[in-house]
Design a protein around this motif. Structure first.
Motif, PDB file in Angstrom:
ATOM      1  N   MET A  65       8.158  -0.993  -1.001  1.00  0.00           N
ATOM      2  CA  MET A  65       6.700  -0.634   0.350  1.00  0.00           C
ATOM      3  C   MET A  65       6.819  -0.805   1.806  1.00  0.00           C
ATOM      4  O   MET A  65       7.363  -1.339   2.598  1.00  0.00           O
ATOM      5  CB  MET A  65       5.397  -2.336  -0.333  1.00  0.00           C
ATOM      6  CG  MET A  65       3.984  -1.930   0.233  1.00  0.00           C
ATOM      7  SD  MET A  65       3.073  -3.338   0.782  1.00  0.00           S
ATOM      8  CE  MET A  65       3.218  -2.940   2.336  1.00  0.00           C
ATOM      9  N   ARG A  66       6.270   0.444   2.034  1.00  0.00           N
ATOM     10  CA  ARG A  66       6.199   0.847   3.647  1.00  0.00           C
ATOM     11  C   ARG A  66       4.689   0.621   4.396  1.00  0.00           C
ATOM     12  O   ARG A  66       3.799   0.642   3.750  1.00  0.00           O
ATOM     13  CB  ARG A  66       6.693   2.177   3.454  1.00  0.00           C
ATOM     14  CG  ARG A  66       7.792   2.411   3.072  1.00  0.00           C
ATOM     15  CD  ARG A  66       8.501   3.564   3.504  1.00  0.00           C
ATOM     16  NE  ARG A  66       9.728   3.710   3.032  1.00  0.00           N
ATOM     17  CZ  ARG A  66      10.550   4.393   3.000  1.00  0.00           C
ATOM     18  NH1 ARG A  66       9.698   6.153   3.356  1.00  0.00           N
ATOM     19  NH2 ARG A  66      11.705   5.271   2.326  1.00  0.00           N
ATOM     20  N   PHE A  67       4.350   0.765   5.498  1.00  0.00           N
ATOM     21  CA  PHE A  67       3.244   0.052   6.440  1.00  0.00           C
ATOM     22  C   PHE A  67       2.851   1.908   6.396  1.00  0.00           C
ATOM     23  O   PHE A  67       2.851   2.522   6.150  1.00  0.00           O
ATOM     24  CB  PHE A  67       4.194   0.018   7.561  1.00  0.00           C
ATOM     25  CG  PHE A  67       2.446  -0.297   8.458  1.00  0.00           C
ATOM     26  CD1 PHE A  67       1.942  -1.351   9.433  1.00  0.00           C
ATOM     27  CD2 PHE A  67       1.528   0.826   9.308  1.00  0.00           C
ATOM     28  CE1 PHE A  67       0.863  -0.848   9.836  1.00  0.00           C
ATOM     29  CE2 PHE A  67       0.433   0.718   9.976  1.00  0.00           C
ATOM     30  CZ  PHE A  67       0.255  -0.390  10.502  1.00  0.00           C
ATOM     31  N   LEU A 116       0.369 -10.466   1.083  1.00  0.00           N
ATOM     32  CA  LEU A 116       1.444 -10.285   1.288  1.00  0.00           C
ATOM     33  C   LEU A 116       1.161  -8.924   1.338  1.00  0.00           C
ATOM     34  O   LEU A 116       1.900  -8.404   2.386  1.00  0.00           O
ATOM     35  CB  LEU A 116       2.930 -10.848   0.282  1.00  0.00           C
ATOM     36  CG  LEU A 116       2.227 -12.039   0.532  1.00  0.00           C
ATOM     37  CD1 LEU A 116       3.432 -12.583  -0.480  1.00  0.00           C
ATOM     38  CD2 LEU A 116       3.808 -13.201   1.538  1.00  0.00           C
ATOM     39  N   ALA A 117       1.071  -8.221   0.544  1.00  0.00           N
ATOM     40  CA  ALA A 117       0.994  -6.650   0.912  1.00  0.00           C
ATOM     41  C   ALA A 117      -0.052  -6.135   1.983  1.00  0.00           C
ATOM     42  O   ALA A 117       0.552  -4.841   2.774  1.00  0.00           O
ATOM     43  CB  ALA A 117       0.737  -6.141  -0.543  1.00  0.00           C
ATOM     44  N   ARG A 118      -0.948  -6.898   1.813  1.00  0.00           N
ATOM     45  CA  ARG A 118      -1.531  -6.551   2.963  1.00  0.00           C
ATOM     46  C   ARG A 118      -1.511  -6.998   4.707  1.00  0.00           C
ATOM     47  O   ARG A 118      -1.548  -6.189   5.521  1.00  0.00           O
ATOM     48  CB  ARG A 118      -2.955  -7.755   2.670  1.00  0.00           C
ATOM     49  CG  ARG A 118      -3.892  -7.684   4.349  1.00  0.00           C
ATOM     50  CD  ARG A 118      -5.550  -7.792   3.919  1.00  0.00           C
ATOM     51  NE  ARG A 118      -5.581  -9.481   3.335  1.00  0.00           N
ATOM     52  CZ  ARG A 118      -6.936  -9.455   2.673  1.00  0.00           C
ATOM     53  NH1 ARG A 118      -7.881  -9.138   2.338  1.00  0.00           N
ATOM     54  NH2 ARG A 118      -6.338 -11.002   2.720  1.00  0.00           N
ATOM     55  N   LYS A 119      -0.251  -8.695   4.792  1.00  0.00           N
ATOM     56  CA  LYS A 119       0.408  -8.648   5.447  1.00  0.00           C
ATOM     57  C   LYS A 119       0.832  -7.995   5.680  1.00  0.00           C
ATOM     58  O   LYS A 119       1.163  -7.619   6.890  1.00  0.00           O
ATOM     59  CB  LYS A 119       0.734 -10.319   5.511  1.00  0.00           C
ATOM     60  CG  LYS A 119       1.761 -10.541   6.104  1.00  0.00           C
ATOM     61  CD  LYS A 119       2.277 -12.160   6.555  1.00  0.00           C
ATOM     62  CE  LYS A 119       2.921 -12.597   7.041  1.00  0.00           C
ATOM     63  NZ  LYS A 119       2.156 -12.412   8.472  1.00  0.00           N
ATOM     64  N   ALA A 120       2.151  -7.286   4.479  1.00  0.00           N
ATOM     65  CA  ALA A 120       3.218  -6.536   4.881  1.00  0.00           C
ATOM     66  C   ALA A 120       2.781  -5.117   5.767  1.00  0.00           C
ATOM     67  O   ALA A 120       3.423  -4.033   5.850  1.00  0.00           O
ATOM     68  CB  ALA A 120       3.729  -6.563   3.859  1.00  0.00           C
ATOM     69  N   GLY A 121       1.881  -5.546   5.728  1.00  0.00           N
ATOM     70  CA  GLY A 121       0.684  -3.231   6.029  1.00  0.00           C
ATOM     71  C   GLY A 121       0.419  -2.349   5.455  1.00  0.00           C
ATOM     72  O   GLY A 121      -0.361  -1.250   5.994  1.00  0.00           O
ATOM     73  N   ALA A 122       0.056  -2.518   3.978  1.00  0.00           N
ATOM     74  CA  ALA A 122      -0.279  -1.817   3.103  1.00  0.00           C
ATOM     75  C   ALA A 122      -1.876  -1.341   3.930  1.00  0.00           C
ATOM     76  O   ALA A 122      -3.236  -2.061   4.653  1.00  0.00           O
ATOM     77  CB  ALA A 122      -0.535  -2.132   2.033  1.00  0.00           C
ATOM     78  N   ILE A 125      -3.514  11.904  -5.911  1.00  0.00           N
ATOM     79  CA  ILE A 125      -1.698  11.724  -6.275  1.00  0.00           C
ATOM     80  C   ILE A 125      -1.033  10.654  -6.395  1.00  0.00           C
ATOM     81  O   ILE A 125      -0.394  10.146  -7.320  1.00  0.00           O
ATOM     82  CB  ILE A 125      -1.591  11.358  -4.649  1.00  0.00           C
ATOM     83  CG1 ILE A 125      -1.364  12.807  -4.094  1.00  0.00           C
ATOM     84  CG2 ILE A 125       0.817  11.837  -4.657  1.00  0.00           C
ATOM     85  CD1 ILE A 125      -0.802  12.892  -2.373  1.00  0.00           C
ATOM     86  N   GLY A 126      -1.582   9.589  -6.565  1.00  0.00           N
ATOM     87  CA  GLY A 126      -1.579   7.719  -7.275  1.00  0.00           C
ATOM     88  C   GLY A 126      -1.375   7.168  -6.302  1.00  0.00           C
ATOM     89  O   GLY A 126      -0.744   7.532  -5.010  1.00  0.00           O
ATOM     90  N   ALA A 127      -0.855   6.177  -6.716  1.00  0.00           N
ATOM     91  CA  ALA A 127      -0.362   4.441  -5.536  1.00  0.00           C
ATOM     92  C   ALA A 127       0.845   5.342  -5.475  1.00  0.00           C
ATOM     93  O   ALA A 127       1.617   5.229  -6.109  1.00  0.00           O
ATOM     94  CB  ALA A 127      -1.083   3.562  -6.603  1.00  0.00           C
ATOM     95  N   ASP A 128       1.287   4.587  -4.068  1.00  0.00           N
ATOM     96  CA  ASP A 128       2.595   4.255  -3.525  1.00  0.00           C
ATOM     97  C   ASP A 128       3.775   3.366  -4.398  1.00  0.00           C
ATOM     98  O   ASP A 128       4.633   3.670  -4.769  1.00  0.00           O
ATOM     99  CB  ASP A 128       3.087   3.735  -2.290  1.00  0.00           C
ATOM    100  CG  ASP A 128       2.047   5.046  -1.160  1.00  0.00           C
ATOM    101  OD1 ASP A 128       2.127   6.061  -1.413  1.00  0.00           O
ATOM    102  OD2 ASP A 128       0.839   4.594  -0.725  1.00  0.00           O
TER     103      ASP A 128
END
Length: 336
Positions: free
Chosen positions: A157-159, A178-184, A226-229
């Protein structure tokens, strides 16, 4: 001592048990708080392949050191959270530092008596010191948070990514945090429980009720078709096994976090044509556990926000009855 015991399929009971005898390199822990996990529910329903009757379950717990021998950083009276993984130290995985996927991995509360009791013995090396600003409840949430930490760290997962999480149980919720904290850029959580989705919405996540709305279409709405990353599969059923492939973008990444009770059908052809990456995760490393403590200590993740019930160990059976209904429960903790 009083202990919550797995007696038979869908039968648990609070019983009087002798205090466990501490062995060499073990500590006796006075349990403060312990949480019910999805794995405990597998044991409760008779679906776990290793857990046997008369087991004291519980592998998410915090407590205080009652007895400890020798010279250690952790002393009697210290508050601790417990890493429940016990590895052999000798297999291929252990020799390469992958102790969490040890070929002979055992769990406190599954293969040995665990934390649904007033006292439990724990290998000294499995103890992690808790600072005064971490509550007993937060200490019991470190283990599930470590699972979520491991899942995020294994992902690519990337920003700015759009992340879809299939399943709004405790692990799915913690992964979302955690995904939100990581910049999703967007975190979407899908589930069929109105109650759990309401908790997710209160935490600021975009929710999809899979009973009435297609999670795949919603993921594509946010991404121009496109779809989710990245998709985290945290529900463990056939429908989400289909959705995780349909909702992902070309060359996207799926992480299967849940433990399937039965083998699902997976459309490998769809994965092949779009070069989709599929990863799996199992529990967590000791470093993941330490990072979970750091996140809670520094109030970066408020894991206690997903606690739905706090009960006495005397209400052990009630806790499992409540946990059977996802429309009214999320994370249930017992105090001893």
């Amino acid at each position: 001592m009083k202990a919550g015991v797995f007696k038979a399929k869908e039968q648990v009971e609070v019983m009087e048990k002798e205090l466990p005898l501490k062995k060499s390199n073990e500590a006796l822990i006075k349990v403060a708080c312990a949480g019910i996990c999805g794995t405990d529910m597998m044991i409760y329903t008779g679906l776990h392949p290793r857990a046997e009757c008369s087991l004291i379950m519980g592998h998410e717990f915090s407590g205080r050191v009652q007895e400890i021998d020798g010279s250690h950083v952790i002393k009697e009276g210290d508050r601790v959270s417990v890493n429940p993984l016990i590895s052999c130290g000798e297999c291929y995985a252990c020799e390469r530092g992958m102790h969490h996927i040890c070929h002979h991995l055992q769990y406190l509360g599954i293969d040995k008596n665990g934390g649904f009791a007033e006292y439990v013995t724990v290998p000294v090396n499995n103890l992690h010191l808790l600072d005064a600003d971490i509550s007993d409840e937060e200490g019991a949430m470190i283990e599930p948070l470590a699972v979520a930490v491991h899942s995020l760290r294994k992902s690519s997962m990337r920003f700015g990514d759009v992340v879809l999480i299939l399943g709004a149980g405790p692990i799915g919720m913690l992964i979302a945090m955690l995904a939100r904290k990581a910049g999703a850029a967007k975190v979407i959580i899908s589930d069929v429980s109105d109650f759990r989705l309401s908790v997710a919405k209160d935490q600021g996540f975009y929710t999809v009720n899979a009973k009435t709305t297609d999670a795949v279409n919603k993921a594509k709405e946010f991404t121009q078709g496109i779809g989710a990353d990245v998709v985290f599969e945290a529900a463990g059923n056939q429908s989400t096994a289909h959705q995780m492939i349909e909702a992902i973008k070309p060359q996207g990444e799926i992480l299967v976090v849940s433990v399937y009770k039965t083998s699902p059908q997976v459309n490998l052809a769809q994965m092949h044509f779009r070069e989709i990456s599929l990863k799996t995760t199992r529990c967590f490393s000791n470093d993941d556990f330490k990072k979970a403590i750091h996140l809670i200590k520094n109030k970066e993740i408020k894991a206690d926000n997903i606690i739905s019930h706090k009960l006495s160990i005397l209400n052990f059976e009630e806790g499992f009855q409540l946990m059977k209904n996802a429309d009214t429960s999320l994370k249930i903790l017992f105090h001893t």
